[in-house]
Design an enzyme around this catalytic site. Structure first.
Site, PDB file in Angstrom:
ATOM      1  N   GLY A 261      43.433  43.284  39.854  1.00 24.15           N
ATOM      2  CA  GLY A 261      43.316  43.821  41.446  1.00 24.15           C
ATOM      3  C   GLY A 261      43.887  42.450  42.568  1.00 24.15           C
ATOM      4  O   GLY A 261      44.113  41.276  41.907  1.00 24.15           O
TER       5      GLY A 261
ATOM      6  N   GLN B  86      44.761  37.599  49.090  1.00 24.25           N
ATOM      7  CA  GLN B  86      45.556  36.868  47.901  1.00 24.25           C
ATOM      8  C   GLN B  86      47.246  36.508  48.494  1.00 24.25           C
ATOM      9  O   GLN B  86      47.969  36.084  47.806  1.00 24.25           O
ATOM     10  CB  GLN B  86      45.259  36.974  46.912  1.00 24.25           C
ATOM     11  CG  GLN B  86      43.365  36.957  46.136  1.00 24.25           C
ATOM     12  CD  GLN B  86      43.942  37.636  44.893  1.00 24.25           C
ATOM     13  OE1 GLN B  86      43.302  38.940  45.230  1.00 24.25           O
ATOM     14  NE2 GLN B  86      43.297  36.752  43.861  1.00 24.25           N
TER      15      GLN B  86
ATOM     16  N   CYS C 286      40.323  34.558  38.503  1.00 31.28           N
ATOM     17  CA  CYS C 286      41.542  35.341  39.919  1.00 31.28           C
ATOM     18  C   CYS C 286      42.453  35.016  39.632  1.00 31.28           C
ATOM     19  O   CYS C 286      42.951  33.358  39.437  1.00 31.28           O
ATOM     20  CB  CYS C 286      40.463  34.536  40.840  1.00 31.28           C
ATOM     21  SG  CYS C 286      40.738  34.715  42.847  1.00 31.28           S
ATOM     22  N   LEU C 287      43.739  34.923  39.673  1.00 29.32           N
ATOM     23  CA  LEU C 287      44.675  35.299  40.940  1.00 29.32           C
ATOM     24  C   LEU C 287      44.965  34.081  41.468  1.00 29.32           C
ATOM     25  O   LEU C 287      46.446  33.532  41.286  1.00 29.32           O
ATOM     26  CB  LEU C 287      45.604  36.207  40.968  1.00 29.32           C
ATOM     27  CG  LEU C 287      46.212  37.467  39.536  1.00 29.32           C
ATOM     28  CD1 LEU C 287      46.703  39.098  40.026  1.00 29.32           C
ATOM     29  CD2 LEU C 287      45.884  37.259  38.261  1.00 29.32           C
TER      30      LEU C 287
ATOM     31  N   HIS D 297      34.590  42.166  43.372  1.00 29.25           N
ATOM     32  CA  HIS D 297      35.332  40.891  43.196  1.00 29.25           C
ATOM     33  C   HIS D 297      36.390  40.635  44.306  1.00 29.25           C
ATOM     34  O   HIS D 297      36.771  39.842  45.566  1.00 29.25           O
ATOM     35  CB  HIS D 297      36.116  40.648  42.160  1.00 29.25           C
ATOM     36  CG  HIS D 297      37.115  39.253  41.648  1.00 29.25           C
ATOM     37  ND1 HIS D 297      36.524  37.843  40.937  1.00 29.25           N
ATOM     38  CD2 HIS D 297      38.181  39.055  42.660  1.00 29.25           C
ATOM     39  CE1 HIS D 297      37.175  37.280  41.197  1.00 29.25           C
ATOM     40  NE2 HIS D 297      38.990  37.504  42.244  1.00 29.25           N
ATOM     41  N   GLU D 298      37.133  41.935  44.052  1.00 27.97           N
ATOM     42  CA  GLU D 298      38.360  42.256  45.743  1.00 27.97           C
ATOM     43  C   GLU D 298      37.674  42.392  46.599  1.00 27.97           C
ATOM     44  O   GLU D 298      38.561  41.850  47.885  1.00 27.97           O
ATOM     45  CB  GLU D 298      39.446  42.782  45.015  1.00 27.97           C
ATOM     46  CG  GLU D 298      40.039  43.396  44.039  1.00 27.97           C
ATOM     47  CD  GLU D 298      40.346  41.916  43.378  1.00 27.97           C
ATOM     48  OE1 GLU D 298      40.777  40.723  44.706  1.00 27.97           O
ATOM     49  OE2 GLU D 298      40.713  41.468  42.216  1.00 27.97           O
TER      50      GLU D 298
ATOM     51  N   HIS E  78      37.175  39.277  48.448  1.00 25.41           N
ATOM     52  CA  HIS E  78      38.157  38.488  49.377  1.00 25.41           C
ATOM     53  C   HIS E  78      38.437  38.792  50.708  1.00 25.41           C
ATOM     54  O   HIS E  78      38.965  38.201  50.937  1.00 25.41           O
ATOM     55  CB  HIS E  78      39.594  38.621  48.004  1.00 25.41           C
ATOM     56  CG  HIS E  78      39.544  38.131  47.331  1.00 25.41           C
ATOM     57  ND1 HIS E  78      39.777  36.955  47.364  1.00 25.41           N
ATOM     58  CD2 HIS E  78      39.591  38.298  45.460  1.00 25.41           C
ATOM     59  CE1 HIS E  78      40.529  36.250  45.708  1.00 25.41           C
ATOM     60  NE2 HIS E  78      40.490  37.105  44.595  1.00 25.41           N
TER      61      HIS E  78
HETATM   62 ZN    ZN Z   1      40.241  37.359  43.094  1.00 20.89          ZN
END
Ligand code: ZN
Length: 204
Positions: free
Chosen positions: A54, A59, A102-103, A144-145, A148
């Site tokens: 995701g 991000q 997380c990226l 999670h997204e 963000h």
């Molecule tokens: Zn993340």
């Protein structure tokens, strides 16, 4: 660096903690244009390149309420690609704990408790309204997204022990970021905030 009024999709990069855009509460999108479609395509490519499931607009340093998901993290699995615009969770059931990463904090993992099943209301790129009942990894990824988009990171949801376990690694990200700022590689807070406001004026 992007000009204030448009985004070059091929120049998008994933920003890392503690980049201020990760703390930005993004605003609902009011219009979808060809540039936004190109941005979404680029977000999928960045997500696949980083083996993620995701990626939220924050991000990639954009202030829009949208994220992309592919729980298979496989560009060939086109049927698993989802774009969720202006997402809202309308019901939550159960509770489950699982590991998340997380990226924007690569290499950091921790156990996070979240509702096990959720109903997601959102729009896709074609403007169709979706109401999806989700569970498992899909439900977790969506939560999670969605966090963000509200400026919340998974490290904010760790237990005190979980937080302690990642403290040093999180601080490493903070010093790396301070170094990048000193070298002028990342604009100051005011410049970042100004750019986000311009981008919001364009589409929200
Ligand atoms: Zn993340």
């Amino acid at each position: 660096m992007s000009t204030p009024l448009s985004v070059e999709p091929s120049s998008l990069r994933i920003v890392q903690y503690p980049h201020p855009t990760l703390r930005h509460v993004s605003k609902p999108l009011r219009r979808v244009d060809p540039e936004l479609r190109a941005i979404v395509r680029s977000m999928f490519e960045l997500m696949y390149a980083a083996s993620g499931v995701g990626l939220a607009a924050n991000q990639v340093d954009l202030p829009y309420r949208l994220f992309v998901i592919n729980t298979k993290s496989d560009p060939e699995a086109v049927e698993d690609e989802h774009v969720f615009i202006n997402p809202v969770i309308t019901s939550r059931k159960g509770m489950a704990e699982a590991e998340e990463g997380c990226l924007s904090l690569p290499g950091i993992y921790g156990q996070v408790k979240r509702p096990e099943r959720v109903t997601l209301n959102a729009f896709n790129l074609s403007g169709e309204e979706l109401n999806l009942q989700l569970e498992g990894l899909f439900a977790r990824a969506v939560q999670h997204e969605l966090d963000h988009l509200d400026g919340i990171l998974f490290i904010d949801r760790l237990s005190p022990t979980g937080e302690m376990a990642v403290k040093e690694a999180v601080e490493d990200f903070e010093s790396q970021f301070a170094g990048q700022r000193e070298r002028g590689e990342i604009p100051d807070d005011e410049t970042i905030a100004k750019r986000l406001t311009e981008l919001e004026k364009l589409r929200t």
